[in-house]
Design a protein around this motif. Structure first.
Motif, PDB file in Angstrom:
ATOM      1  N   PRO A  82       0.815  -1.225   0.000  1.00  0.00           N
ATOM      2  CA  PRO A  82       0.000   0.000   0.000  1.00  0.00           C
ATOM      3  C   PRO A  82       0.850   1.277   0.000  1.00  0.00           C
ATOM      4  CG  PRO A  82      -0.810  -1.525   1.646  1.00  0.00           C
ATOM      5  CD  PRO A  82       0.475  -2.077   1.127  1.00  0.00           C
ATOM      6  N   VAL A  83       1.948   1.254   0.751  1.00  0.00           N
ATOM      7  CA  VAL A  83       2.814   2.437   0.819  1.00  0.00           C
ATOM      8  C   VAL A  83       3.479   2.677  -0.528  1.00  0.00           C
ATOM      9  CG1 VAL A  83       4.792   3.458   2.001  1.00  0.00           C
ATOM     10  CG2 VAL A  83       3.186   2.050   3.288  1.00  0.00           C
ATOM     11  N   LEU A  84       4.018   1.617  -1.116  1.00  0.00           N
ATOM     12  CA  LEU A  84       4.651   1.767  -2.431  1.00  0.00           C
ATOM     13  C   LEU A  84       3.642   2.212  -3.490  1.00  0.00           C
ATOM     14  CD1 LEU A  84       7.052  -1.302  -2.566  1.00  0.00           C
ATOM     15  CD2 LEU A  84       7.680   1.105  -2.452  1.00  0.00           C
ATOM     16  N   SER A  85       2.455   1.666  -3.434  1.00  0.00           N
ATOM     17  CA  SER A  85       1.418   2.048  -4.384  1.00  0.00           C
ATOM     18  C   SER A  85       1.082   3.529  -4.257  1.00  0.00           C
ATOM     19  CB  SER A  85       0.171   1.201  -4.146  1.00  0.00           C
ATOM     20  OG  SER A  85      -0.867   1.626  -4.980  1.00  0.00           O
ATOM     21  N   ALA A  86       0.977   4.014  -3.020  1.00  0.00           N
ATOM     22  CA  ALA A  86       0.675   5.432  -2.803  1.00  0.00           C
ATOM     23  C   ALA A  86       1.799   6.313  -3.342  1.00  0.00           C
ATOM     24  CB  ALA A  86       0.455   5.695  -1.320  1.00  0.00           C
ATOM     25  N   ILE A  87       3.042   5.904  -3.113  1.00  0.00           N
ATOM     26  CA  ILE A  87       4.181   6.689  -3.601  1.00  0.00           C
ATOM     27  C   ILE A  87       4.212   6.689  -5.123  1.00  0.00           C
ATOM     28  CG2 ILE A  87       6.717   6.767  -3.724  1.00  0.00           C
ATOM     29  CD1 ILE A  87       6.703   5.744  -0.789  1.00  0.00           C
ATOM     30  N   LEU A  88       4.045   5.513  -5.724  1.00  0.00           N
ATOM     31  CA  LEU A  88       4.088   5.420  -7.188  1.00  0.00           C
ATOM     32  C   LEU A  88       2.930   6.175  -7.844  1.00  0.00           C
ATOM     33  CD1 LEU A  88       5.194   1.708  -7.633  1.00  0.00           C
ATOM     34  CD2 LEU A  88       6.568   3.783  -7.977  1.00  0.00           C
ATOM     35  N   SER A  89       1.788   6.213  -7.185  1.00  0.00           N
ATOM     36  CA  SER A  89       0.656   6.939  -7.764  1.00  0.00           C
ATOM     37  C   SER A  89       0.898   8.448  -7.771  1.00  0.00           C
ATOM     38  CB  SER A  89      -0.632   6.622  -7.006  1.00  0.00           C
ATOM     39  OG  SER A  89      -0.592   7.174  -5.707  1.00  0.00           O
ATOM     40  N   ARG A  90       1.823   8.899  -6.942  1.00  0.00           N
ATOM     41  CA  ARG A  90       2.140  10.325  -6.882  1.00  0.00           C
ATOM     42  C   ARG A  90       3.181  10.739  -7.916  1.00  0.00           C
ATOM     43  NH1 ARG A  90       3.944  11.046  -0.939  1.00  0.00           N
ATOM     44  NH2 ARG A  90       4.453  13.113  -1.708  1.00  0.00           N
ATOM     45  N   LEU A  91       3.850   9.771  -8.550  1.00  0.00           N
ATOM     46  CA  LEU A  91       4.866  10.102  -9.559  1.00  0.00           C
ATOM     47  C   LEU A  91       4.223  10.764 -10.759  1.00  0.00           C
ATOM     48  CD1 LEU A  91       7.273   7.048  -9.657  1.00  0.00           C
ATOM     49  CD2 LEU A  91       7.804   9.372  -8.967  1.00  0.00           C
ATOM     50  N   GLN A  92       4.882  11.749 -11.262  1.00  0.00           N
ATOM     51  CA  GLN A  92       4.396  12.467 -12.436  1.00  0.00           C
ATOM     52  C   GLN A  92       5.017  11.847 -13.681  1.00  0.00           C
ATOM     53  OE1 GLN A  92       2.046  15.058 -12.233  1.00  0.00           O
ATOM     54  NE2 GLN A  92       1.971  14.011 -10.258  1.00  0.00           N
ATOM     55  N   PRO A  93       4.247  11.705 -14.756  1.00  0.00           N
ATOM     56  CA  PRO A  93       4.813  11.126 -15.984  1.00  0.00           C
ATOM     57  C   PRO A  93       5.863  12.064 -16.589  1.00  0.00           C
ATOM     58  CG  PRO A  93       2.570  11.894 -16.348  1.00  0.00           C
ATOM     59  CD  PRO A  93       2.855  12.056 -14.879  1.00  0.00           C
ATOM     60  N   LEU A  94       6.855  11.453 -17.215  1.00  0.00           N
ATOM     61  CA  LEU A  94       7.898  12.237 -17.879  1.00  0.00           C
ATOM     62  C   LEU A  94       7.372  12.793 -19.188  1.00  0.00           C
ATOM     63  CD1 LEU A  94      11.003   9.924 -17.325  1.00  0.00           C
ATOM     64  CD2 LEU A  94      10.387  11.981 -16.070  1.00  0.00           C
ATOM     65  N   LEU A 150       4.951  13.846  -7.079  1.00  0.00           N
ATOM     66  CA  LEU A 150       6.391  13.644  -6.879  1.00  0.00           C
ATOM     67  C   LEU A 150       7.113  13.654  -8.211  1.00  0.00           C
ATOM     68  CD1 LEU A 150       6.504  10.617  -4.405  1.00  0.00           C
ATOM     69  CD2 LEU A 150       6.939  12.997  -3.859  1.00  0.00           C
ATOM     70  N   SER A 151       8.322  14.180  -8.174  1.00  0.00           N
ATOM     71  CA  SER A 151       9.191  14.037  -9.332  1.00  0.00           C
ATOM     72  C   SER A 151      10.173  12.913  -8.993  1.00  0.00           C
ATOM     73  CB  SER A 151       9.931  15.347  -9.607  1.00  0.00           C
ATOM     74  OG  SER A 151      10.822  15.635  -8.557  1.00  0.00           O
ATOM     75  N   PRO A 187      13.582   9.387  -3.140  1.00  0.00           N
ATOM     76  CA  PRO A 187      14.305   8.983  -1.927  1.00  0.00           C
ATOM     77  C   PRO A 187      13.714   9.587  -0.647  1.00  0.00           C
ATOM     78  CG  PRO A 187      15.854   9.524  -3.659  1.00  0.00           C
ATOM     79  CD  PRO A 187      14.497   9.916  -4.157  1.00  0.00           C
ATOM     80  N   ALA A 188      13.349  10.831  -0.682  1.00  0.00           N
ATOM     81  CA  ALA A 188      12.766  11.464   0.509  1.00  0.00           C
ATOM     82  C   ALA A 188      11.390  10.876   0.814  1.00  0.00           C
ATOM     83  CB  ALA A 188      12.665  12.970   0.307  1.00  0.00           C
ATOM     84  N   THR A 245      10.378   7.882   0.256  1.00  0.00           N
ATOM     85  CA  THR A 245      10.457   6.493   0.714  1.00  0.00           C
ATOM     86  C   THR A 245      11.223   6.328   2.022  1.00  0.00           C
ATOM     87  OG1 THR A 245      12.415   6.127  -0.665  1.00  0.00           O
ATOM     88  CG2 THR A 245      10.264   5.559  -1.631  1.00  0.00           C
ATOM     89  N   ASP A 246      11.701   7.427   2.593  1.00  0.00           N
ATOM     90  CA  ASP A 246      12.454   7.329   3.855  1.00  0.00           C
ATOM     91  C   ASP A 246      11.655   6.635   4.954  1.00  0.00           C
ATOM     92  OD1 ASP A 246      14.862   8.354   3.068  1.00  0.00           O
ATOM     93  OD2 ASP A 246      14.473  10.402   3.798  1.00  0.00           O
ATOM     94  N   ASP A 247      10.391   7.010   5.122  1.00  0.00           N
ATOM     95  CA  ASP A 247       9.567   6.401   6.164  1.00  0.00           C
ATOM     96  C   ASP A 247       9.454   4.897   5.956  1.00  0.00           C
ATOM     97  OD1 ASP A 247       7.732   6.403   8.438  1.00  0.00           O
ATOM     98  OD2 ASP A 247       6.170   5.991   6.932  1.00  0.00           O
ATOM     99  N   LEU A 248       9.253   4.502   4.717  1.00  0.00           N
ATOM    100  CA  LEU A 248       9.148   3.085   4.385  1.00  0.00           C
ATOM    101  C   LEU A 248      10.452   2.355   4.710  1.00  0.00           C
ATOM    102  CD1 LEU A 248       7.567   0.754   3.129  1.00  0.00           C
ATOM    103  CD2 LEU A 248       8.414   1.502   0.908  1.00  0.00           C
ATOM    104  N   LYS A 249      11.581   2.954   4.364  1.00  0.00           N
ATOM    105  CA  LYS A 249      12.881   2.332   4.657  1.00  0.00           C
ATOM    106  C   LYS A 249      13.074   2.159   6.163  1.00  0.00           C
ATOM    107  CE  LYS A 249      15.005   5.206   1.776  1.00  0.00           C
ATOM    108  NZ  LYS A 249      16.069   5.950   1.110  1.00  0.00           N
ATOM    109  N   HIS A 250      12.696   3.163   6.935  1.00  0.00           N
ATOM    110  CA  HIS A 250      12.850   3.080   8.387  1.00  0.00           C
ATOM    111  C   HIS A 250      11.943   1.997   8.977  1.00  0.00           C
ATOM    112  CE1 HIS A 250      15.546   6.461   8.659  1.00  0.00           C
ATOM    113  NE2 HIS A 250      14.702   7.234   7.987  1.00  0.00           N
TER     114      HIS A 250
END
Length: 153
Positions: free
Chosen positions: A30-42, A67-68, A73-74, A76-81
């Motif tokens: 769920p966390v990765l999905s939320a992060i990836l959904s925020r990525l902007q297309p190039l 997100l760009s 990295p910033a 995903t910091d919470d996820l890494k921790h």
């Protein structure tokens, strides 16, 4: 006999996890999905079409701002921790150092033990049923004797 819901089930008794370690704490999808959904297309030039500057204040506050690539990295910091903490807690689990072969051997031994216990229980059941039948036959014999005694008098 009713069981209360406050009793622990055999599964929960076996899963005495360290404090703070739960399946939810290591569920990354769920966390990765939320992060990836925020990525902007190039765009065709390779630059991100949306920037965090375009995000509304509510998106920034809720962590849903676009997100760009450089922001990953910033983000995903919470996820890494969380994963580092979970990894350390998993290492504290009992018997974590046991090999798969050792665990399978213990499972086989436990299954054999369960089989023997079932055989003993089945034998006890048969003994109990035989004793019940004998007691019923004895009681019926006494009743028939009392009836016959009453008829002869």
């Amino acid at each position: 006999m009713a069981t209360s819901t406050s009793q622990t089930t055999p599964q929960t008794a076996l899963l005495n996890l360290p404090e703070g370690l739960s399946p939810e704490s290591i569920d990354t999808l769920p966390v990765l999905s939320a992060i990836l959904s925020r990525l902007q297309p190039l765009t065709a030039t390779g630059a991100s079409s949306g920037t965090p500057a375009e995000a509304s204040p509510s998106q920034l506050a809720s962590g849903t701002a676009p997100l760009s690539i450089k922001d990953i990295p910033a983000a995903t910091d919470d996820l890494k921790h969380r994963l580092q903490k979970a990894r350390a807690q998993v290492k504290e689990l009992p018997d974590i150092e046991r090999s798969l072969v050792e665990q399978e051997e213990e499972i086989r031994e436990l299954e054999e033990r369960i089989g023997k216990q079932r055989e003993v229980l089945e034998g006890l059941k048969e003994v109990g049923l035989a004793a019940k039948r004998e007691r019923e036959n004895t009681d019926q014999g006494k009743e028939q004797g009392q009836v016959m005694d009453g008829v002869e008098s």
